[in-house]
Design a protein around this motif. Structure first.
Motif, PDB file in Angstrom:
ATOM      1  N   THR A  83      40.019  42.253  41.521  1.00  0.00           N
ATOM      2  CA  THR A  83      39.127  43.400  41.678  1.00  0.00           C
ATOM      3  C   THR A  83      37.817  43.087  40.962  1.00  0.00           C
ATOM      4  O   THR A  83      37.823  42.356  39.965  1.00  0.00           O
ATOM      5  CB  THR A  83      39.747  44.679  41.070  1.00  0.00           C
ATOM      6  OG1 THR A  83      40.099  44.442  39.706  1.00  0.00           O
ATOM      7  CG2 THR A  83      40.968  45.121  41.842  1.00  0.00           C
ATOM      8  N   GLN A 105      35.641  38.683  53.271  1.00  0.00           N
ATOM      9  CA  GLN A 105      35.814  39.282  51.952  1.00  0.00           C
ATOM     10  C   GLN A 105      34.869  38.639  50.958  1.00  0.00           C
ATOM     11  O   GLN A 105      34.397  37.517  51.151  1.00  0.00           O
ATOM     12  CB  GLN A 105      37.266  39.143  51.494  1.00  0.00           C
ATOM     13  CG  GLN A 105      37.729  37.725  51.232  1.00  0.00           C
ATOM     14  CD  GLN A 105      37.384  37.229  49.842  1.00  0.00           C
ATOM     15  OE1 GLN A 105      37.451  37.977  48.863  1.00  0.00           O
ATOM     16  NE2 GLN A 105      37.021  35.948  49.729  1.00  0.00           N
ATOM     17  N   PHE A 159      38.558  47.348  47.135  1.00  0.00           N
ATOM     18  CA  PHE A 159      39.747  47.404  46.290  1.00  0.00           C
ATOM     19  C   PHE A 159      39.283  47.315  44.844  1.00  0.00           C
ATOM     20  O   PHE A 159      38.680  46.310  44.436  1.00  0.00           O
ATOM     21  CB  PHE A 159      40.717  46.277  46.645  1.00  0.00           C
ATOM     22  CG  PHE A 159      41.297  46.427  48.026  1.00  0.00           C
ATOM     23  CD1 PHE A 159      42.431  47.206  48.236  1.00  0.00           C
ATOM     24  CD2 PHE A 159      40.694  45.823  49.123  1.00  0.00           C
ATOM     25  CE1 PHE A 159      42.949  47.375  49.513  1.00  0.00           C
ATOM     26  CE2 PHE A 159      41.208  45.986  50.394  1.00  0.00           C
ATOM     27  CZ  PHE A 159      42.344  46.760  50.599  1.00  0.00           C
ATOM     28  N   MET A 218      44.886  37.806  44.079  1.00  0.00           N
ATOM     29  CA  MET A 218      44.345  39.154  44.191  1.00  0.00           C
ATOM     30  C   MET A 218      43.390  39.384  43.034  1.00  0.00           C
ATOM     31  O   MET A 218      43.613  38.890  41.925  1.00  0.00           O
ATOM     32  CB  MET A 218      45.475  40.186  44.149  1.00  0.00           C
ATOM     33  CG  MET A 218      46.421  40.102  45.324  1.00  0.00           C
ATOM     34  SD  MET A 218      47.895  41.134  45.111  1.00  0.00           S
ATOM     35  CE  MET A 218      47.200  42.767  45.272  1.00  0.00           C
ATOM     36  N   GLN A 264      46.129  45.545  49.805  1.00  0.00           N
ATOM     37  CA  GLN A 264      45.295  44.417  49.402  1.00  0.00           C
ATOM     38  C   GLN A 264      46.052  43.096  49.513  1.00  0.00           C
ATOM     39  O   GLN A 264      45.497  42.082  49.945  1.00  0.00           O
ATOM     40  CB  GLN A 264      44.794  44.603  47.964  1.00  0.00           C
ATOM     41  CG  GLN A 264      43.826  43.494  47.543  1.00  0.00           C
ATOM     42  CD  GLN A 264      43.378  43.590  46.106  1.00  0.00           C
ATOM     43  OE1 GLN A 264      44.068  44.185  45.271  1.00  0.00           O
ATOM     44  NE2 GLN A 264      42.233  43.016  45.803  1.00  0.00           N
ATOM     45  N   TYR A 295      45.886  41.683  52.926  1.00  0.00           N
ATOM     46  CA  TYR A 295      44.618  41.001  53.202  1.00  0.00           C
ATOM     47  C   TYR A 295      44.574  39.626  52.539  1.00  0.00           C
ATOM     48  O   TYR A 295      44.071  38.655  53.109  1.00  0.00           O
ATOM     49  CB  TYR A 295      43.448  41.838  52.719  1.00  0.00           C
ATOM     50  CG  TYR A 295      43.014  42.917  53.683  1.00  0.00           C
ATOM     51  CD1 TYR A 295      42.779  42.636  55.028  1.00  0.00           C
ATOM     52  CD2 TYR A 295      42.811  44.229  53.246  1.00  0.00           C
ATOM     53  CE1 TYR A 295      42.370  43.625  55.908  1.00  0.00           C
ATOM     54  CE2 TYR A 295      42.409  45.223  54.119  1.00  0.00           C
ATOM     55  CZ  TYR A 295      42.181  44.912  55.456  1.00  0.00           C
ATOM     56  OH  TYR A 295      41.774  45.885  56.327  1.00  0.00           O
TER      57      TYR A 295
END
Length: 271
Positions: A117, A127, A46, A115, A103, A106
């Protein structure tokens, strides 16, 4: 849960952001027992062109997909570009709210706090930060593996703007009464973008394995390993679609978002 927008997010030590499995200890043992196949490991990235650290993770994924790390197992890489960095001055041309929702699912399944990136998810279970190469490789090495599905595929251009994909085959593993979804992703490699604005201003960004379309072939439940499954998905095509740059990935995903097998296909040149 609204996303917390933290560009260069690095989890604190002791944070559950590096939680390696969504299951409890007993469930993990069961998963390892079931994960005795030799199929590919599905690695999802992601990322966003609007995130300064995502290009580093994209490079790791490109090398991973090319086989640069000489791993002892096949890998399928899929890149999902989220859209929540678009407000920073550069709108990612491959970003989609659909991938942001994926995302988020997850994040909730893995019981994370936020969240971020770039994030890598391995087999829907583990992850880590996507540009931490050693961590990515470690999660891949410890990921459970399953028998690869054995599907045959037929490609046809239904019209000038739609790719029709028909699939028939077996999952080669039992699906219990909790059920699972068979998903099909159409991805593109060799994408190059000049970024005149945003956190990557002035950079030329390369992206591979970018998911352009994702569709559900069907949902299955109480299915034996040898039961034949068939279905068709239609992918609207984009301007500049080139079969030589694209590939197809099929994967089985449970309702708890764990991956139970995957398979990839090349597209024919004569479409």
């Amino acid at each position: 849960m609204a996303p917390r927008l933290i560009s260069c997010f690095r989890p604190k030590k002791g944070s559950n952001s590096h939680q390696s499995d969504a299951a409890t200890a007993d469930e993990a043992v069961e998963e390892q027992r079931r994960g005795s196949g030799n199929g590919p490991v599905l690695v999802e990235l992601f990322s966003s062109q609007g995130c300064k650290t995502s290009p580093e993770a994209e490079l790791v994924m490109s090398r991973l997909g090319r086989g640069d790390f000489n791993l002892d197992r096949p890998i399928i890489v899929l890149g999902f570009h989220v859209d929540y960095w678009d407000y920073m001055g550069w709108k990612d041309p491959f970003g989609s709210s659909q991938w942001t929702v994926r995302q988020k699912a997850y994040v909730e399944a893995l019981r994370l706090d936020t969240m971020f990136t770039p994030q890598v998810v391995v087999q829907g279970r583990a992850q880590c930060v996507g540009n931490e190469e050693e961590s990515v490789l470690s999660h891949i090495a410890s990921a459970p593996r399953f028998p690869p599905p054995s599907f045959q595929v037929n490609f046809q251009k239904a019209d000038g703007n739609t790719l029709q994909v028909s699939l028939t085959g077996q999952l080669r593993m039992k699906i219990d009464n909790q059920g699972a979804n068979i998903m099909v992703a159409l991805y593109e490699c060799g994408l190059v973008t000049d970024c005149p604005r945003g956190e990557n201003k002035g950079r030329v960004i390369s992206n591979d394995y970018v998911v352009r379309r994702l569709e559900k072939l069907c949902s299955v439940k109480d299915l034996s390993p040898k039961k034949t499954v068939s279905g068709t998905v239609n992918f609207p095509l984009w301007e500049g679609f080139n079969t030589t740059k694209c590939g197809l990935a099929l994967f089985v995903q449970s309702n708890s978002h764990q991956i139970f097998g995957s398979q990839k296909f090349d597209l024919p040149d004569n479409l």
